[in-house]
Design a protein around this motif. Structure first.
Motif, short mmCIF file in Angstrom:
data_model
loop_
_atom_site.label_atom_id
_atom_site.label_comp_id
_atom_site.label_asym_id
_atom_site.label_seq_id
_atom_site.Cartn_x
_atom_site.Cartn_y
_atom_site.Cartn_z
N GLY A 102 0.78 -1.22 0.00
CA GLY A 102 0.00 0.00 0.00
C GLY A 102 0.81 1.28 0.00
N ALA A 103 2.13 1.16 0.17
CA ALA A 103 2.96 2.37 0.17
C ALA A 103 2.95 3.06 -1.19
N MET A 104 2.82 2.27 -2.26
CA MET A 104 2.64 2.81 -3.60
C MET A 104 1.34 2.23 -4.13
N ALA A 105 0.34 3.09 -4.30
CA ALA A 105 -1.00 2.63 -4.67
C ALA A 105 -1.03 1.99 -6.05
N GLU A 106 -0.01 2.24 -6.87
CA GLU A 106 -0.02 1.76 -8.25
C GLU A 106 0.18 0.26 -8.37
N GLY A 107 0.66 -0.40 -7.33
CA GLY A 107 0.87 -1.84 -7.40
C GLY A 107 2.17 -2.23 -6.73
N ARG A 108 2.78 -3.28 -7.25
CA ARG A 108 4.05 -3.74 -6.70
C ARG A 108 5.17 -2.94 -7.36
N ILE A 109 5.55 -1.85 -6.73
CA ILE A 109 6.58 -0.96 -7.23
C ILE A 109 7.83 -1.22 -6.39
N GLN A 110 8.90 -1.67 -7.01
CA GLN A 110 10.05 -2.13 -6.25
C GLN A 110 11.35 -1.84 -6.96
N ILE A 111 12.42 -1.97 -6.21
CA ILE A 111 13.78 -1.83 -6.74
C ILE A 111 14.48 -3.16 -6.53
N LEU A 112 15.32 -3.55 -7.47
CA LEU A 112 16.08 -4.78 -7.29
C LEU A 112 17.50 -4.59 -7.79
N ALA A 113 18.37 -5.42 -7.25
CA ALA A 113 19.74 -5.52 -7.75
C ALA A 113 19.92 -6.92 -8.31
N HIS A 114 20.31 -7.00 -9.57
CA HIS A 114 20.54 -8.30 -10.21
C HIS A 114 21.88 -8.86 -9.74
N ARG A 115 21.89 -10.14 -9.40
CA ARG A 115 23.13 -10.79 -8.97
C ARG A 115 23.66 -11.76 -10.02
N THR A 116 22.87 -12.01 -11.08
CA THR A 116 23.28 -13.01 -12.08
C THR A 116 22.90 -12.53 -13.47
N GLU A 117 23.54 -11.46 -13.94
CA GLU A 117 23.18 -10.88 -15.23
C GLU A 117 23.25 -11.91 -16.36
N ASN A 118 24.27 -12.75 -16.37
CA ASN A 118 24.48 -13.66 -17.50
C ASN A 118 23.40 -14.72 -17.62
N THR A 119 22.83 -15.16 -16.49
CA THR A 119 21.77 -16.17 -16.58
C THR A 119 20.41 -15.55 -16.87
N VAL A 120 20.24 -14.27 -16.54
CA VAL A 120 18.97 -13.60 -16.81
C VAL A 120 18.88 -13.20 -18.28
N TRP A 121 19.94 -12.54 -18.78
CA TRP A 121 19.93 -12.07 -20.17
C TRP A 121 20.81 -12.97 -21.03
N GLN A 122 20.30 -14.17 -21.30
CA GLN A 122 21.04 -15.09 -22.15
C GLN A 122 20.87 -14.69 -23.61
N PRO A 123 21.94 -14.66 -24.38
CA PRO A 123 21.84 -14.22 -25.78
C PRO A 123 20.77 -14.93 -26.58
N ARG A 124 20.52 -16.20 -26.29
CA ARG A 124 19.54 -16.95 -27.11
C ARG A 124 18.11 -16.47 -26.93
N TRP A 125 17.83 -15.68 -25.87
CA TRP A 125 16.47 -15.19 -25.64
C TRP A 125 16.28 -13.74 -26.07
N LEU A 126 17.30 -13.12 -26.64
CA LEU A 126 17.24 -11.68 -26.90
C LEU A 126 16.74 -11.31 -28.29
N THR A 127 16.46 -12.30 -29.12
CA THR A 127 15.99 -12.04 -30.48
C THR A 127 14.50 -12.37 -30.58
N HIS A 128 13.71 -11.40 -31.05
CA HIS A 128 12.26 -11.56 -31.12
C HIS A 128 11.78 -11.33 -32.55
N PRO A 129 10.81 -12.11 -33.01
CA PRO A 129 10.28 -11.89 -34.36
C PRO A 129 9.79 -10.48 -34.61
N ASN A 130 9.27 -9.81 -33.57
CA ASN A 130 8.78 -8.44 -33.76
C ASN A 130 9.90 -7.40 -33.67
#
Length: 305
Positions: A151-179
């Protein structure tokens, strides 16, 4: 921080005191139908993943994502009756669609401390992770999440995060989209009082707001938050029903070629229309209420013109 930046940071993760618009999250009931809807819209979603705490217990939600060269989009669904899962279910009762906006920072502990000093009621820092497959075998995607009290932000789940595993999150094979999707740009928030909402987002992000012809804009080190009234939103996007206020009603995605994206979406029978140099695409119903705005450059967005 000053507001005289003309160039956005061109990297996946922030450094120093930077803050990025990292990802947005759709809350949905049926992940299979949602994944099919994303494919129809020309995204290449990752496989379903169930999130867990470091001790292996379920957080209560799972996801599929569409990973971009800058940022990403997430579709979340309930997996268990945990406190987080029940919060998710309560939000979904109102409407399916975007209920989460996550901003990334380099220092989660520092962000938590800054928000507390800015007057926000805070929850403890939490470590989340989810299993992911990589070309080298099973691994995990791990995050430190800075969460406000409900309820601190009425808009929803508004949060900040720090990524600890950039390479597993942004794998090159998932970065190409037909659109041709390349990156998450801006988030539009519809509010009964855009000035009040902007004041909170200023405290939340640590960045100033500036008036626009539609409302208020907060320019981050990468991405922007646009805060607009119901009237301004309906004038710009009349095809999108507003279920309630506040409403995370639209977000912008940079694509490699607007013409190519338009051709693909036409072939799939997707509703769309041109708005200046932007392509307005209402979300398929399986991922909720709202719209994408596809552009080749952020400066082509109607609220930035």
């Amino acid at each position: 921080m000053t507001d005289n930046r003309t160039e956005e940071a061109d990297r996946q993760l922030p450094i120093g005191e930077e803050i990025f618009l990292d990802h947005v999250g759709h809350f949905v009931r049926d992940p299979v139908a949602a994944g099919a809807a994303l494919k129809r819209a020309g995204f290449a979603p990752t496989p379903v993943s169930v999130q867990s705490n470091p001790d292996g217990s379920p957080t209560g939600t799972g996801n599929i994502t569409a990973m971009f060269r800058r940022g990403y989009m997430e579709v979340l669904f309930k997996t268990a009756d945990t406190p987080l899962g029940l919060e998710f279910q309560a939000a979904l009762t109102g409407h399916s669609g975007v209920h989460l906006a996550a901003f990334s920072a380099a220092d989660a502990e520092g962000a938590h401390r800054r928000l507390r000093e800015a007057g926000f009621a805070m929850r403890p820092l939490v470590q989340f992770q989810r299993p992911v497959d990589t070309v080298n075998g099973p691994d995990v995607a791990a995050f430190t999440v800075v969460r406000l009290d409900r309820g601190a932000m009425a808009e929803g789940r508004i949060q900040i995060l720090a990524h600890r595993t950039e390479n597993t999150v942004w794998q090159p094979r998932w970065l190409t989209h037909p659109n041709g999707a390349q990156g998450l740009i801006d988030l539009m928030v519809v509010s009964a009082d855009p000035k009040e909402a902007a004041d909170r987002f200023v405290r939340f992000t640590g960045h100033p707001a500036k008036p626009t012809k539609y409302g208020q804009a907060i320019t981050l080190d990468r991405g922007q938050v646009q805060l607009v009234s119901r009237h301004a939103f309906e004038a710009m996007l009349p095809e999108i029903a507003i279920p309630q206020l506040p409403f995370l009603g639209a977000y912008a995605v940079r694509v490699q070629s607007l013409a190519a994206a338009e051709t693909l979406l036409q072939r799939e029978g997707m509703a769309m229309r041109r708005l200046g140099q932007a392509l307005v695409v209402p979300f398929p119903s399986d991922i909720g209420l709202g719209a994408w705005l596809f552009v080749e450059n952020g400066r082509d967005l109607p609220w930035r013109v």
